[in-house]
Motif scaffolding. Sequence first.
Motif, mmCIF file in Angstrom:
data_model
loop_
_atom_site.group_PDB
_atom_site.id
_atom_site.type_symbol
_atom_site.label_atom_id
_atom_site.label_comp_id
_atom_site.label_asym_id
_atom_site.label_seq_id
_atom_site.Cartn_x
_atom_site.Cartn_y
_atom_site.Cartn_z
ATOM 1 N N VAL A 147 0.865 -1.177 0.000
ATOM 2 C CA VAL A 147 0.000 0.000 0.000
ATOM 3 C C VAL A 147 0.900 1.226 0.000
ATOM 4 C CG1 VAL A 147 -1.851 1.237 1.186
ATOM 5 C CG2 VAL A 147 -1.736 -1.251 1.328
ATOM 6 N N ASP A 148 0.691 2.122 -0.965
ATOM 7 C CA ASP A 148 1.616 3.234 -1.161
ATOM 8 C C ASP A 148 1.149 4.554 -0.574
ATOM 9 O OD1 ASP A 148 3.401 1.595 -2.573
ATOM 10 O OD2 ASP A 148 2.289 1.884 -4.441
ATOM 11 N N SER A 149 -0.048 4.587 0.037
ATOM 12 C CA SER A 149 -0.555 5.848 0.569
ATOM 13 C C SER A 149 -1.048 5.641 1.999
ATOM 14 C CB SER A 149 -1.695 6.376 -0.297
ATOM 15 O OG SER A 149 -2.745 5.439 -0.361
ATOM 16 N N PRO A 150 -1.068 6.725 2.803
ATOM 17 C CA PRO A 150 -1.584 6.585 4.168
ATOM 18 C C PRO A 150 -3.087 6.390 4.152
ATOM 19 C CG PRO A 150 -1.133 8.880 3.674
ATOM 20 C CD PRO A 150 -0.633 8.097 2.501
ATOM 21 N N GLY A 151 -3.613 5.939 5.264
ATOM 22 C CA GLY A 151 -5.046 5.706 5.358
ATOM 23 C C GLY A 151 -5.322 4.516 6.240
ATOM 24 N N GLU A 193 -13.490 7.238 12.692
ATOM 25 C CA GLU A 193 -13.468 8.080 11.495
ATOM 26 C C GLU A 193 -12.686 9.366 11.754
ATOM 27 O OE1 GLU A 193 -17.603 7.075 9.173
ATOM 28 O OE2 GLU A 193 -17.768 8.165 11.062
ATOM 29 N N LYS A 194 -12.838 9.942 12.942
ATOM 30 C CA LYS A 194 -12.097 11.154 13.277
ATOM 31 C C LYS A 194 -10.598 10.889 13.317
ATOM 32 C CE LYS A 194 -13.599 13.882 16.530
ATOM 33 N NZ LYS A 194 -14.129 14.338 17.857
ATOM 34 N N LEU A 195 -10.204 9.733 13.865
ATOM 35 C CA LEU A 195 -8.781 9.387 13.871
ATOM 36 C C LEU A 195 -8.244 9.319 12.453
ATOM 37 C CD1 LEU A 195 -8.498 6.571 16.579
ATOM 38 C CD2 LEU A 195 -8.046 9.015 16.812
ATOM 39 N N ARG A 196 -9.016 8.683 11.574
ATOM 40 C CA ARG A 196 -8.591 8.554 10.179
ATOM 41 C C ARG A 196 -8.447 9.910 9.496
ATOM 42 N NH1 ARG A 196 -13.298 6.587 6.656
ATOM 43 N NH2 ARG A 196 -13.846 8.741 7.168
ATOM 44 N N ASP A 197 -9.427 10.773 9.713
ATOM 45 C CA ASP A 197 -9.503 12.018 8.948
ATOM 46 C C ASP A 197 -8.670 13.142 9.533
ATOM 47 O OD1 ASP A 197 -11.288 10.598 7.435
ATOM 48 O OD2 ASP A 197 -13.079 11.567 8.258
ATOM 49 N N GLU A 198 -8.527 13.180 10.857
ATOM 50 C CA GLU A 198 -7.889 14.324 11.492
ATOM 51 C C GLU A 198 -6.425 14.096 11.862
ATOM 52 O OE1 GLU A 198 -10.190 16.049 14.634
ATOM 53 O OE2 GLU A 198 -12.100 15.698 13.611
ATOM 54 N N LEU A 199 -6.077 12.878 12.258
ATOM 55 C CA LEU A 199 -4.695 12.621 12.648
ATOM 56 C C LEU A 199 -3.850 12.062 11.513
ATOM 57 C CD1 LEU A 199 -4.840 11.184 16.287
ATOM 58 C CD2 LEU A 199 -4.438 13.521 15.511
ATOM 59 N N ALA A 200 -4.492 11.398 10.548
ATOM 60 C CA ALA A 200 -3.789 10.828 9.396
ATOM 61 C C ALA A 200 -2.683 9.864 9.814
ATOM 62 C CB ALA A 200 -3.216 11.940 8.510
ATOM 63 N N ILE A 201 -2.883 9.153 10.932
ATOM 64 C CA ILE A 201 -1.946 8.107 11.329
ATOM 65 C C ILE A 201 -2.313 6.836 10.565
ATOM 66 C CG2 ILE A 201 -1.187 6.622 13.239
ATOM 67 C CD1 ILE A 201 -1.638 8.914 15.107
ATOM 68 N N PRO A 202 -1.344 6.184 9.927
ATOM 69 C CA PRO A 202 -1.666 4.929 9.226
ATOM 70 C C PRO A 202 -2.294 3.921 10.179
ATOM 71 C CG PRO A 202 0.548 5.671 8.677
ATOM 72 C CD PRO A 202 0.075 6.546 9.808
#
Length: 378
Positions: free
Chosen positions: A21-25, A175-184
């Motif tokens: 996987v080449d992108s964060p998320g 969802e907030k962790l995914r969208d706001e912190l951008a930690i893989p």
Amino acid sequence: MFSIRALKHREGFVLDVAIQVDSPGVVALFGRSGCGKTTLANIIAGLLPADHAHIEIDGVALDGNGKSLRAEERRIGYVFQDARLFPHLDVMGNLRYGEKRVKSSISRRISLDMVAPLLGLESLLSRRVNQLSGGERQRVALGRALLSQPRLLLLDEPLASLDAARREEVLPYLEKLRDELAIPMIYVSHQFEEVLRLATHVVLMERGGVVSQGRLDELSLHPELRAIVGPDAVGAVLHGTVTAVDGGTGLATVRIGNNSLRIHLREAKVGAAVRVQLLARDIILATSRPENLSVRNVMTGAVSRVVADDADTDLVYVDIGGALVLSRVTRAASIALELRTGLPIWVLVKTVSIRGHAFYEAPETVQERSQQYESRPW
């Protein structure tokens, strides 16, 4: 961002996977119970040695070339099915424990002042563990993992022990962790609804191997996924953009391909990117323009292909202009309508059919999210 190759032999079972996987998320490991998801998660975390492994996260090698970092050196925030909080400590004590695990050489990018409001923990800090609901415990476990300053969050079915109401309580925080912190994040689940809400990349696992991986909209049309989720959950996952919002009815107009849908979205904003699932069982097809119907959503397209679903039904793929919709029809209806590749078709969808299947995506594109992650001051 992720490069994972792992081989593990166990009695009566072999795990042999390769993931890139080449992108964060959020990377979802999805499959039936017993397919090897937790075994792979434990190998990534360093809790289970592999026979052979090469694991690289965000440019840092955890396994490979004869080296294997110990679990405590990997900087992975692991959240289990059960929260595993310390019962003799209150919420604050459990959160502080995560902070204490951080080596002095590691910069503290995530603070308690950031985590408490993000996870809604401000009013819980003085409570004992036995005074928390299941959903509150999992939120505290997430906070403790974040305060350990992880390079990766690893969540192994964190909602499996919760009832439906508590799952709905925790999902918005994820969802907030995914969208706001951008930690893989790597998210292990066998619940497709959770994958729909959270995943940016899906790894479909079966019998210790990877049968397919990629974006959810691509995998939603794969027969391998249909075999796992069952006929009632089969449907196309579509990407769209909110173009209008009716404040009176709560309906948002979402542009998908060359068409638009009117669907119920909570707090929808014009310009927001959304992900919508249209279940195949809820899609009605017409070979002539429908009129005088109570159905408000009518899209135009052309039949892309028709494949047999079982002895009595067909799955019809319809191109609606840059996106594919899937409909299940009886074989008799397929023959009567003379469904074939290239046939112009009208697609009817009840608004109530998709009310519970619209999910917000992160507002940034993959490139913007990658730049955001790399440029964060912490």
